[in-house]
Design a protein around this motif. Structure first.
Motif, PDB file in Angstrom:
ATOM      1  N   ALA A 152      38.289 -32.660 -20.842  1.00 29.02           N
ATOM      2  CA  ALA A 152      38.230 -31.729 -21.766  1.00 29.02           C
ATOM      3  C   ALA A 152      36.743 -31.961 -22.735  1.00 29.02           C
ATOM      4  CB  ALA A 152      39.363 -31.993 -22.747  1.00 29.02           C
ATOM      5  N   GLU A 153      36.463 -33.346 -22.737  1.00 34.94           N
ATOM      6  CA  GLU A 153      35.213 -33.678 -23.456  1.00 34.94           C
ATOM      7  C   GLU A 153      34.204 -33.404 -22.631  1.00 34.94           C
ATOM      8  OE1 GLU A 153      33.098 -37.872 -25.413  1.00 34.94           O
ATOM      9  OE2 GLU A 153      35.319 -37.941 -24.581  1.00 34.94           O
ATOM     10  N   ARG A 208      41.011 -24.318 -23.900  1.00 33.31           N
ATOM     11  CA  ARG A 208      41.885 -25.216 -24.071  1.00 33.31           C
ATOM     12  C   ARG A 208      42.262 -25.866 -22.828  1.00 33.31           C
ATOM     13  NH1 ARG A 208      48.140 -25.098 -26.279  1.00 33.31           N
ATOM     14  NH2 ARG A 208      48.328 -23.764 -24.872  1.00 33.31           N
ATOM     15  N   LEU A 209      42.546 -27.394 -22.636  1.00 37.97           N
ATOM     16  CA  LEU A 209      42.848 -28.045 -21.568  1.00 37.97           C
ATOM     17  C   LEU A 209      44.302 -28.842 -21.872  1.00 37.97           C
ATOM     18  CD1 LEU A 209      42.365 -28.715 -18.493  1.00 37.97           C
ATOM     19  CD2 LEU A 209      40.996 -30.672 -19.342  1.00 37.97           C
ATOM     20  N   THR A 269      42.694 -36.458 -18.379  1.00 38.15           N
ATOM     21  CA  THR A 269      42.674 -35.094 -18.853  1.00 38.15           C
ATOM     22  C   THR A 269      41.794 -34.919 -20.184  1.00 38.15           C
ATOM     23  OG1 THR A 269      44.832 -34.585 -18.178  1.00 38.15           O
ATOM     24  CG2 THR A 269      44.057 -32.956 -19.490  1.00 38.15           C
ATOM     25  N   ARG A 270      41.817 -36.066 -21.215  1.00 35.04           N
ATOM     26  CA  ARG A 270      40.928 -36.109 -22.340  1.00 35.04           C
ATOM     27  C   ARG A 270      39.477 -36.146 -21.921  1.00 35.04           C
ATOM     28  NH1 ARG A 270      44.706 -40.022 -25.774  1.00 35.04           N
ATOM     29  NH2 ARG A 270      45.477 -38.354 -27.297  1.00 35.04           N
ATOM     30  N   THR A 311      43.753 -21.022 -21.661  1.00 34.67           N
ATOM     31  CA  THR A 311      44.223 -22.448 -21.504  1.00 34.67           C
ATOM     32  C   THR A 311      44.255 -22.596 -19.899  1.00 34.67           C
ATOM     33  OG1 THR A 311      45.392 -22.502 -23.570  1.00 34.67           O
ATOM     34  CG2 THR A 311      45.963 -24.172 -21.938  1.00 34.67           C
ATOM     35  N   TYR A 353      37.865 -19.896 -20.672  1.00 28.76           N
ATOM     36  CA  TYR A 353      38.932 -21.247 -21.256  1.00 28.76           C
ATOM     37  C   TYR A 353      38.410 -22.036 -22.322  1.00 28.76           C
ATOM     38  CZ  TYR A 353      41.415 -20.573 -16.701  1.00 28.76           C
ATOM     39  OH  TYR A 353      41.797 -19.888 -15.699  1.00 28.76           O
ATOM     40  N   LEU A 388      36.232 -28.554 -23.912  1.00 32.69           N
ATOM     41  CA  LEU A 388      37.379 -27.798 -24.095  1.00 32.69           C
ATOM     42  C   LEU A 388      38.229 -28.580 -24.977  1.00 32.69           C
ATOM     43  CD1 LEU A 388      38.435 -27.211 -20.347  1.00 32.69           C
ATOM     44  CD2 LEU A 388      37.693 -25.353 -21.966  1.00 32.69           C
ATOM     45  N   HIS A 389      39.022 -27.813 -25.765  1.00 34.82           N
ATOM     46  CA  HIS A 389      40.190 -28.673 -26.666  1.00 34.82           C
ATOM     47  C   HIS A 389      41.451 -29.123 -25.800  1.00 34.82           C
ATOM     48  CE1 HIS A 389      42.679 -29.444 -29.871  1.00 34.82           C
ATOM     49  NE2 HIS A 389      43.625 -28.663 -29.524  1.00 34.82           N
ATOM     50  N   TYR A 390      41.472 -30.542 -26.072  1.00 37.62           N
ATOM     51  CA  TYR A 390      42.778 -31.173 -25.219  1.00 37.62           C
ATOM     52  C   TYR A 390      43.780 -30.919 -26.233  1.00 37.62           C
ATOM     53  CZ  TYR A 390      45.714 -34.776 -23.691  1.00 37.62           C
ATOM     54  OH  TYR A 390      46.574 -35.494 -23.519  1.00 37.62           O
ATOM     55  N   GLU A 391      44.879 -30.607 -25.329  1.00 37.64           N
ATOM     56  CA  GLU A 391      46.277 -31.035 -26.273  1.00 37.64           C
ATOM     57  C   GLU A 391      47.073 -30.930 -24.968  1.00 37.64           C
ATOM     58  OE1 GLU A 391      49.041 -27.873 -28.826  1.00 37.64           O
ATOM     59  OE2 GLU A 391      46.880 -27.279 -28.371  1.00 37.64           O
TER      60      GLU A 391
END
Length: 203
Positions: A152-153, A130-131, A148-149, A87, A128, A157-160
């Motif tokens: 991630a896109e 996840r972001l 941040t979204r 992450t 990595y 990366l998976h955004y959370e």
């Protein structure tokens, strides 16, 4: 009791030697009447190791990484590491400072073009998955969430979004300075081993 603060350049994080020097200079500038100096840094790159105050205590969060400060505890950070070890964490401060691999992309794009810049950053981020945006609740999150979204896109990366907590920082400022903190008396240096003592489970 009254409290004064000093803010150092965010970019010093990438140069531990300069960060150590700047921290020691800030400590040395403190007035003789100061009872304690609180450093808002963890062990991060060992920049705090060797720091010393002549006339007061030094207080340093007993954390390996500053992320634990934003999440509220070492155990909260360890939970996130177990959940998703790969992450990359962002906060408003890190986004505004513009000192992340994602900001490096713009410079690389100018030098090498979009395709090569993307390939270089993909290599940097290869470990990595996840972001994560830490929502500390201290500012309007909407703009930073969207930013941040998008990142991630762009970089697959998976955004959370992770809820943060100010409990660690409040304890740092107002006490108690318990086992979560390294408290170094006057004329003693901060040691690497101060950070490696056993921590209580619920910290």
């Amino acid at each position: 009791p009254s409290m004064q603060y000093d803010t150092l350049d965010f970019g010093l994080h990438i140069d531990p030697k300069s960060l150590k020097q700047s921290l020691q200079e800030a400590i040395d500038k403190a007035d003789d009447s100061v009872k304690a100096i609180i450093l808002g840094y963890g062990l991060c790159s060992q920049a705090v190791v060797g720091l010393k105050a002549k006339n007061c205590h030094l207080v340093v969060p007993r954390v390996d990484d500053c992320i634990a400060l934003f999440l509220g505890s070492v155990s909260a950070y360890q939970h996130q590491i177990k959940k998703a070890p790969g992450t990359y964490y962002l906060t408003k401060g890190w986004i505004k400072a513009g000192d992340t691999p994602f900001d490096e992309y713009a410079r690389l794009e100018k030098l090498y073009g979009a395709v090569r810049a993307q390939a270089i950053l993909n290599q940097i981020l290869k470990n990595y998955t996840r972001l994560a945006l830490i929502n500390t609740g201290q500012y309007r999150i909407d703009d930073y969430r969207e930013h941040t979204r998008r990142l991630a896109e762009k970089f697959n990366l998976h955004y959370e979004e992770i809820p943060g907590s100010d409990s660690f920082i409040r304890a740092m400022l107002f006490g108690p300075w318990d086992d979560r903190f390294v408290v170094v008396p006057p004329n003693k240096s901060v040691s690497f081993f101060d950070f490696k003592k056993d921590r209580p489970e619920g910290d």
